[in-house]
Design an enzyme around this catalytic site. Structure first.
Site, short mmCIF file in Angstrom:
data_model
loop_
_atom_site.label_atom_id
_atom_site.label_comp_id
_atom_site.label_asym_id
_atom_site.label_seq_id
_atom_site.Cartn_x
_atom_site.Cartn_y
_atom_site.Cartn_z
CG ASN A 8 0.85 3.54 4.67
OD1 ASN A 8 0.34 3.76 5.14
ND2 ASN A 8 1.76 2.95 3.47
CG ASP A 63 -0.04 -0.17 2.74
OD1 ASP A 63 -1.21 0.48 3.32
OD2 ASP A 63 0.82 -0.03 2.48
CG HIS A 79 7.31 0.76 9.76
ND1 HIS A 79 6.92 0.54 10.98
CD2 HIS A 79 6.96 1.82 9.10
CE1 HIS A 79 6.86 1.85 11.73
NE2 HIS A 79 6.32 2.66 10.15
CG ASP A 80 5.81 -1.20 4.99
OD1 ASP A 80 5.05 -0.72 3.87
OD2 ASP A 80 5.42 -2.06 5.57
CG PHE A 98 -1.76 2.33 9.30
CD1 PHE A 98 -2.09 1.67 8.11
CD2 PHE A 98 -3.74 3.53 9.29
CE1 PHE A 98 -2.77 1.96 7.10
CE2 PHE A 98 -3.45 3.47 8.33
CZ PHE A 98 -3.77 2.97 6.84
CG ASN A 99 0.15 -2.93 7.67
OD1 ASN A 99 -0.46 -1.54 6.74
ND2 ASN A 99 1.73 -2.51 7.23
CB THR A 121 4.17 -4.13 3.12
OG1 THR A 121 3.92 -3.46 2.27
CG2 THR A 121 5.65 -5.25 3.17
CG ASP A 135 3.82 0.11 1.64
OD1 ASP A 135 4.30 0.57 1.99
OD2 ASP A 135 2.98 -0.80 1.86
O1 RIB Z 1 2.03 0.62 10.79
C1 RIB Z 1 3.42 0.51 9.79
C2 RIB Z 1 2.60 0.28 8.47
O2 RIB Z 1 1.51 1.37 8.41
C3 RIB Z 1 3.68 0.41 6.90
O3 RIB Z 1 3.73 -0.79 6.12
C4 RIB Z 1 2.96 1.38 6.02
O4 RIB Z 1 3.62 1.62 5.28
C5 RIB Z 1 1.94 2.09 6.44
O5 RIB Z 1 0.96 1.22 5.86
CA CA Z 2 2.90 -0.53 3.81
#
Ligand code: RIB
Ligand code: CA
Length: 312
Positions: A41, A12, A241-242, A167-168, A126, A17
């Protein structure tokens, strides 16, 4: 006999990403079969356009890009424009994308690739798990065909979109519950791990020194990412993160993990989207995920830089 890990990357974009795509495509340990997009996102339209933008700059023309679900399974859509901006990939200036969109729906493509495989494909989501959950519901036979799921999501510590939830997972907790209860082996690369994968000024300068269109794009992405993470969450350097979920596939020893039970909260008012990680083994339910705890920072950025060096 290829010793590469076959993966489908479900994204996303999203700044991190984008870095995951760049790592997956050039890592010698990865055979990137497809990139699928999901609302997260930003809207699906924007995450899909962003994927095509990144692949255009990177010259990724031989990997199908398929758009997937444009909203969560049940809950209202939520986005992360406070971190990723209005476009979902604010920062760089992008040329018009030239990489085409595959006409197949992402869920259909995921099912097609898995069903014709030898059970040797790892899914690397991701973003929110909507596409993955939908594929499992549409074609339950894929459950036995998925080798492993290495996902960026969750946390056993604090969340980032609420105090409880990352978030994801929060963006589609019902989808996450389906995936975590599927029985497929999971590596959960959550915030506890990814907050260690920060793009320090030294790392950014190593990337800038590559002096290529991809490194220029990466620096612009990381600079914007740094600005919003500083403003919103007080980070001195942004957590990327991803790519960590890709890095586990490349080299599982790059991070320490603990095999525990993870349950997804979908009912509670204040902890909706929480990955409830039973780190002390008290749950009567079987362990279902390797939860990542400690990152080898040097090795992580080493494989990232090695991949970025491959772009001309
Ligand atoms: O919380 C971080 C995640 O949420 C990452 O994958 C970022 O790209 C968002 O999608
Ligand atoms: Ca992401």
């Amino acid at each position: 006999m290829s010793t590469k890990h076959k993966i489908i990357l479900d994204v996303d974009p999203g700044h991190d990403d984008a870095m995951a795509i760049l790592l997956a495509y050039k890592s010698p340990a990865i055979d990137l079969l497809a990139i699928t997009t999901v609302a997260g996102n930003q809207t699906l339209e924007k995450t899909t356009l962003n994927t095509r933008r990144v692949c255009t700059v990177a010259g990724i023309t031989d990997v199908p890009i398929a758009a997937g679900c444009d909203r969560p399974l049940v809950r209202p859509q939520t986005i992360a424009d406070d971190i990723h901006g209005e476009s979902g990939l604010d920062g760089p200036r992008f040329p018009e994308p030239t990489v085409p969109l595959d006409p197949r729906h992402a869920v259909d493509l995921i099912i097609e690739l898995l069903m014709k495989s030898d059970g040797d494909i790892t899914l690397v989501p991701t973003g929110p798990l909507t596409n993955i959950a939908m594929a499992m519901r549409q074609e339950p036979r894929i459950i036995q065909k998925i080798k492993h799921i290495s996902l960026m999501g969750g946390a056993y510590g604090f969340g980032n979109v609420t105090p409880s939830a990352e978030f994801n997972i929060y963006a589609d907790a019902e989808a996450a519950r389906i995936v975590f209860e599927s029985g497929v082996p999971i590596t959960m690369v959550g915030l506890d791990l990814t907050h260690q994968a920060v793009a320090t000024p030294e790392v950014v300068e190593r990337i800038r020194a590559l002096n290529t269109p991809v490194s220029e794009m990466s620096v612009a992405l990381l600079q914007f990412f740094a600005s919003t993470y500083k403003k919103r969450q007080g980070f001195d350097a942004p957590p990327v993160h991803d790519p960590c979920a890709v890095a586990w596939v490349i080299d599982p020893a790059i991070m320490q993990t603990k095999h525990v039970r993870v349950d997804i909260e979908i009912h509670a008012e204040f902890s909706y989207g929480r990955t409830v990680c039973d780190l002390f083994g008290d749950s009567p339910r079987p362990a279902n995920a390797l939860v990542a705890t400690k990152l080898d920072f040097g090795r992580f950025w080493g494989i990232m830089l090695d991949a970025l060096k491959q772009y001309k």
